[in-house]
Design an enzyme around this catalytic site. Sequence first.
Site, PDB file in Angstrom:
ATOM      1  N   TYR A 142      10.437  10.126 134.252  1.00  0.00           N
ATOM      2  CA  TYR A 142      11.107  11.131 135.082  1.00  0.00           C
ATOM      3  C   TYR A 142      12.627  11.033 134.975  1.00  0.00           C
ATOM      4  O   TYR A 142      13.351  11.911 135.440  1.00  0.00           O
ATOM      5  CB  TYR A 142      10.695  10.996 136.553  1.00  0.00           C
ATOM      6  N   LYS A 192      -0.430   1.925 129.273  1.00  0.00           N
ATOM      7  CA  LYS A 192      -1.178   2.396 128.102  1.00  0.00           C
ATOM      8  C   LYS A 192      -0.655   1.627 126.888  1.00  0.00           C
ATOM      9  O   LYS A 192      -0.074   2.218 125.959  1.00  0.00           O
ATOM     10  CB  LYS A 192      -0.976   3.905 127.930  1.00  0.00           C
ATOM     11  N   ASP A 224      -5.781   5.049 132.027  1.00  0.00           N
ATOM     12  CA  ASP A 224      -6.871   6.040 132.073  1.00  0.00           C
ATOM     13  C   ASP A 224      -8.167   5.379 132.539  1.00  0.00           C
ATOM     14  O   ASP A 224      -8.902   5.932 133.372  1.00  0.00           O
ATOM     15  CB  ASP A 224      -7.047   6.743 130.718  1.00  0.00           C
ATOM     16  N   ASP A 248       2.403   7.882 140.059  1.00  0.00           N
ATOM     17  CA  ASP A 248       2.395   9.175 140.752  1.00  0.00           C
ATOM     18  C   ASP A 248       0.966   9.717 140.801  1.00  0.00           C
ATOM     19  O   ASP A 248       0.448  10.110 141.856  1.00  0.00           O
ATOM     20  CB  ASP A 248       3.317  10.131 139.968  1.00  0.00           C
ATOM     21  N   ASP A 252      -1.859   9.320 144.134  1.00  0.00           N
ATOM     22  CA  ASP A 252      -2.385  10.534 144.767  1.00  0.00           C
ATOM     23  C   ASP A 252      -3.917  10.543 144.724  1.00  0.00           C
ATOM     24  O   ASP A 252      -4.564  10.920 145.703  1.00  0.00           O
ATOM     25  CB  ASP A 252      -1.856  11.795 144.057  1.00  0.00           C
TER      26      ASP A 252
END
Length: 367
Positions: A142, A192, A224, A248, A252
């Site tokens: 970000y 990852k 993942d 993020d 959630d």
Amino acid sequence: MANPSLLILPGDGIGPEVMAEVRRIIDWFGENRGLTFDVSEDLVGGAAYDTHGTPLHDDTMAKAQEVDAVLLGAVGGPKYDELDFSVKPERGLLRLRKEMDLFSNLRPAQCFDALADFSSLKKDVVAGLDIVIVRELTSGIYFGEPRGIIEEGNERVGINTQRYTESEIERVARSAFELAMRRGKKLCSMEKANVMESGILWREVVTEVSKGYPEVELSHMYADAGAMQLCRWPKQFDVIVTDNLFGDLLSDAAAMLTGSLGMLPSASLGAPMSNGRPKALYEPVHGSAPDIAGQGKANPIACVLSFAMALRYSFDQGAEADRLEGAVETVLAEGARTADLLGEDGVEPLSTSQMGDRILAALSASI
Ligand code: NAD
């Protein structure tokens, strides 16, 4: 010794409504547990814009840097939707996070037994769930450069850069290990590393930091696979640490395991101050809920649990944090529900202040 200091920023919409209940709870701790805070209150978001023409006045920012902890309600609302980006209510919150350098975002996903039916997952998968996701908050994709949309040949290309320095990984890893030490001493790091160099470095640095925490059982998982495991059997985790982007998404997803947005607290922590306490901002995950603002319908529990996190992580009052969380658990087990927690059994919803009354009564019954 001086009382610990707390800056309260109720903000907009339901922010002031839920914060009013927390103020009563803070007073209760002063009157009944000898835990007195120097509380100051100020404006943030749209409320600050209305008064000062900016979503966070410099004086408020300076105050936030000085206190032991900041507790924020929520910011935003349709009234401010047309404002220039630079003065939107959310900018006030982002400025706080940035200037306080709050790099470690703690998002607990805790499922109270009484609310296990609210989850989209099976009851036995979520009942009693109590995990925390630590998300790196100030770096990663970000923020990385280069970024932008450029022309290349006859088409446009969108670019963002995932970038982490060793020290950025190290400090968030350390904060996650410290948290694991206070909890179940289990930490799972997610990245990852199979396809991203930043993931390889992340794994190496976290492993290096783990040498200072031999009591904590460290595991690594690809993010993942972690997402799958969070839905399959979330109770296998205690603390998860991950980067900004994966955090993020994963936080959630984990939050929704537990049911309502009105139940979710969060903490954002920075580097230790001279008194050893980390810079800290506590806030509910929910926004200003303009659809119910001013109607006394808001669930104050996310904000109450955010204060419980402040008791635990800023004020070393773990037993009192347990007491407050226990009071919330008690009232939920007794069937106390605000409108957002209603099932189909025809229970009459409590107002925001009635829920506050019930929590205060449970607190008083606990001593
Ligand atoms: P929201 O979280 O405000 O509301 C989403 C839904 O959940 C609404 O139906 C709302 O009524 C309900 N809800 C939220 N909190 C609740 C509570 N405590 N009790 C009962 N019901 C609750 O998200 P949104 O509607 O997408 O955003 C509204 C405004 O809030 C926007 O301006 C947005 O930018 C802002 N926002 C602020 C924050 C923050 O301050 N940290 C976070 C998210 C959104």
